[in-house]
Design a protein around this motif. Structure first.
Motif, short mmCIF file in Angstrom:
data_model
loop_
_atom_site.label_atom_id
_atom_site.label_comp_id
_atom_site.label_asym_id
_atom_site.label_seq_id
_atom_site.Cartn_x
_atom_site.Cartn_y
_atom_site.Cartn_z
N ALA A 114 0.84 -1.20 0.00
CA ALA A 114 0.00 0.00 0.00
C ALA A 114 0.87 1.25 0.00
O ALA A 114 0.61 2.21 -0.73
N ALA A 136 2.43 1.68 -3.44
CA ALA A 136 1.43 2.12 -4.41
C ALA A 136 1.17 3.62 -4.29
O ALA A 136 1.04 4.32 -5.29
N VAL A 137 1.12 4.12 -3.05
CA VAL A 137 0.92 5.55 -2.84
C VAL A 137 2.18 6.32 -3.22
O VAL A 137 2.12 7.37 -3.86
N LYS A 191 2.57 6.79 -6.83
CA LYS A 191 1.40 7.47 -7.38
C LYS A 191 0.48 6.56 -8.21
O LYS A 191 -0.16 6.99 -9.15
N ILE A 192 0.45 5.28 -7.85
CA ILE A 192 -0.48 4.35 -8.47
C ILE A 192 -1.88 4.61 -7.93
O ILE A 192 -2.88 4.46 -8.62
N CYS A 193 -1.92 5.03 -6.67
CA CYS A 193 -3.19 5.38 -6.03
C CYS A 193 -2.92 6.45 -4.98
O CYS A 193 -1.79 6.83 -4.74
N GLN A 194 -3.99 6.93 -4.36
CA GLN A 194 -3.88 7.93 -3.30
C GLN A 194 -4.49 7.38 -2.03
O GLN A 194 -5.47 6.62 -2.07
N LEU A 195 -3.93 7.81 -0.92
CA LEU A 195 -4.49 7.44 0.37
C LEU A 195 -5.68 8.36 0.63
O LEU A 195 -5.54 9.58 0.58
N PRO A 196 -6.87 7.81 0.87
CA PRO A 196 -8.03 8.66 1.14
C PRO A 196 -7.78 9.57 2.35
O PRO A 196 -7.04 9.21 3.26
#
Length: 126
Positions: free
Chosen positions: A40, A43-44, A47-52
């Protein structure tokens, strides 16, 4: 316990000295949470995804601990990996114990972290 057909022998305390028991316990209690947290984080970071915004890394760690509850696949793999009925029985017991520890750890961490977050939210709203 009935569905897994586990026999608890009187000398079950010797399980902690068996290498396969130690590997299973470390994998479920430390490896799964560490892997979930690390992937996780990567991934953050990439920049594959963002932490809410309503989530933090402590909560990811707590959820990762809950990932160690994966006893169904662990028992399935143990059945494929070992031929000795005694070792299979012992691995099932270790898997259930490690899953219980991992679940309790995850629950406790999430309880503590979420209570702290709730107190901060209450202070900000007052």
């Amino acid at each position: 316990m009935a569905n897994t057909a586990i026999y608890i022998s009187p000398d079950f305390t010797s399980l902690s000295t068996q290498p396969y028991s130690q590997g299973i316990a470390l994998g479920l209690i430390i490896g799964k949470p560490l892997g979930i947290f690390a992937l996780a984080f990567l991934a953050v970071k990439f920049k594959i995804c963002q932490l809410p915004s309503d989530l933090n890394w402590k909560l990811i760690l707590g959820a990762g601990c809950l990932g160690g509850i994966g006893f169904t696949m662990s028992i399935f793999i143990a059945l494929l990996a070992f031929n000795d009925p005694t070792i299979i029985n012992n691995t099932k017991l270790v898997i259930l114990l490690a899953s219980l520890i991992s679940g309790a750890l995850g629950f406790t961490l999430l309880q503590v972290f979420l209570k702290k977050m709730q107190r901060l939210i209450n202070q900000m709203c007052s």
